[in-house]
Design a protein around this motif. Structure first.
Motif, PDB file in Angstrom:
ATOM      1  N   ILE A   1       0.014   5.296  -1.296  1.00 40.65           N
ATOM      2  CA  ILE A   1      -0.315   6.272  -0.320  1.00 40.65           C
ATOM      3  C   ILE A   1       0.602   7.442  -0.779  1.00 40.65           C
ATOM      4  O   ILE A   1       0.136   8.572  -0.729  1.00 40.65           O
TER       5      ILE A   1
ATOM      6  N   PRO B   1      -5.580   9.450   0.487  1.00 43.91           N
ATOM      7  CA  PRO B   1      -5.226   7.921  -0.203  1.00 43.91           C
ATOM      8  C   PRO B   1      -6.442   7.244  -0.001  1.00 43.91           C
ATOM      9  O   PRO B   1      -7.350   7.156   0.692  1.00 43.91           O
TER      10      PRO B   1
ATOM     11  N   VAL C   1       0.751  -1.298  -0.032  1.00 45.84           N
ATOM     12  CA  VAL C   1      -0.129  -0.078   0.087  1.00 45.84           C
ATOM     13  C   VAL C   1       0.636   1.121  -0.013  1.00 45.84           C
ATOM     14  O   VAL C   1       0.435   2.220  -0.363  1.00 45.84           O
TER      15      VAL C   1
ATOM     16  N   SER D   1      -0.547   9.327  -3.672  1.00 46.23           N
ATOM     17  CA  SER D   1      -1.541  10.389  -3.375  1.00 46.23           C
ATOM     18  C   SER D   1      -1.372  11.523  -2.666  1.00 46.23           C
ATOM     19  O   SER D   1      -1.909  12.472  -2.818  1.00 46.23           O
ATOM     20  N   VAL D   2      -0.321  11.263  -1.652  1.00 50.92           N
ATOM     21  CA  VAL D   2       0.011  12.506  -0.550  1.00 50.92           C
ATOM     22  C   VAL D   2       0.675  13.323  -1.505  1.00 50.92           C
ATOM     23  O   VAL D   2       0.481  14.602  -1.610  1.00 50.92           O
TER      24      VAL D   2
END
Lengths: 203, 203, 203
Positions: free
Chosen positions: A138, A148, A134, A141-142
């Motif tokens: 994440i 996320p 994952v 996304s950040v």
């Protein structure tokens, strides 16, 4: 780990990296990022999880030592960049989702196998497998300033393939049958469960 | 460091992790995250700072080697998850704030002690103590797409307990009296100062 | 690497750190952060890239072992903090941009040199040089909840000085002439190219 396990792990890693990098590049295109932005998000999504895993294990991150690892996201970024017209087709998103599920399963397995190979206990190996699976999503996304998707409540089972994959690898190792043939097989039930969870909207 | 110091450090770490993980889980619940989101934010808030400290020191992060470390945030997440009705009570937030202050003081001390034990100089030890104390909160804020509260100008003294704790540990070490009894005591004035700063709204 | 190269690398690093830390502190002041926020963003912007580089290489991050490294951002933060009235002058932003370009070129060179000195291959050295150059800016943007400017499409050539700097260092090394005199010189064409790209708005 014998040589066969390493070869299998290598190809599983590359496949997973390509799939994750596609997702990352898609996010970047959707956000109107430039060429460098698309590249960075592809690299981040593809390599972020493995980088974290390797830093925790304490080895030089394979993302910076093996050409295949950092060229894979470049390839994914190019594919996404030069096919931006196709993106509007909703079928593409479904394909990306399926690839992501496969990548989660593959990374869950390879992360757990690598952790076991460095004498981590099995709960730590599961945790590292899931974190490596994952982590990339994440990170990207950040970087794109989005929450996320794995954290949202509608996505509770996003992590299921990774947990199942890591768990299967641990079980195979406990029975002494973890090798270059069974490791990729461990990803199959994880992938299947993930697909079922998506299709039937399990929560 | 003798055995007593290690035991004391262990329990100080666990207490701090639990308190930080509660804060992280609260943020996740407030943001309507799912079960995995609450878990991840609890783990991130509880373990993020220590993970950073261990990566910088160059040891395998204790967060991935000791069961207690990663089970603590799970416990905190469960407590927060199954007490969501109580959250509306404003007293709960005050309790969380007090726990956070205590955790900052404890992490400041343990981070500095660990850095000193690995031959870091005292300014580096203070920096690592503070980084390990504020790291988890910053990580969980970033994952939840919020500006970390420690950066806002109204919160200027958020970091005070961590600095005081790390500084007290350095002083004790300089006088040669840092051990399993005095280390927890170093956290007490730091905690007290933090409480005073919160109560009187020092800035 | 001989002693001269190390000394040159040290001063190039410090100069780059100061310039990046100024940018980070500016972001923090613009966002109305407190003293600790300005300090943290200055430290993050100045040291983030090198910290990432050192963790990947597997050495104790120089950011936590050398006083000069962590005092530089403090100095930058103080300069920015106590000159906040001057900020409105648009010329200041242009100066910051020029400093950033220089810092990108310097970090590209020093990152690549350090990676080569630890037996990384040349593509990895370029990647690490670029990562160490853009890492700090990305970290401080993420902490301030802004999309990193290097990702936006208008900023496609933001990364150009870093790539050119890292590439020049690799070339010098390939010809066996990388030393304490030529290393700083490698940053000059990179800096020049970056300035041209900014002035003529290359994309």
């Amino acid at each position: 780990m014998n040589a066969l396990t390493q070869v299998a792990g290598y190809w599983m890693d590359l496949t997973g990296i390509f799939a994750f990098a596609m997702s990352g590049a898609f996010v970047a295109v959707r956000k109107n990022f430039g060429v460098f932005g698309v590249l960075l998000l592809a690299e981040g999504a593809g390599l972020g999880g493995g980088l974290f895993r390797d830093l925790v294990i304490g080895v030089v991150p394979v993302a910076f030592t093996d050409c295949g690892y950092y060229l894979m996201p470049v390839a994914a970024a190019l594919v996404v960049f030069f096919s931006s017209r196709v993106h509007r087709h909703s079928g593409v998103l479904a394909v990306i989702d399926v690839c992501d599920t496969a990548a989660l399963a593959l990374f869950g397995v390879t992360g757990a196998v690598k952790a076991l190979g460095h004498d981590f206990s099995w709960p730590s190996a599961v945790a590292l497998g899931v974190a490596s699976a994952v982590g990339g999503g994440i990170l990207s996304s950040v970087l794109a300033m989005e929450v996320p998707s794995s954290l949202r409540w509608e996505q509770d089972l996003y992590v299921l393939p990774a947990v199942t994959g890591a768990g299967s690898a641990i079980l195979l190792d406990a029975f002494g049958v973890l090798n270059g043939v069974t490791a990729p097989c461990a990803a199959v039930p994880a992938f299947g469960l993930g697909l079922l969870a998506t299709r039937h909207r399990w929560r």
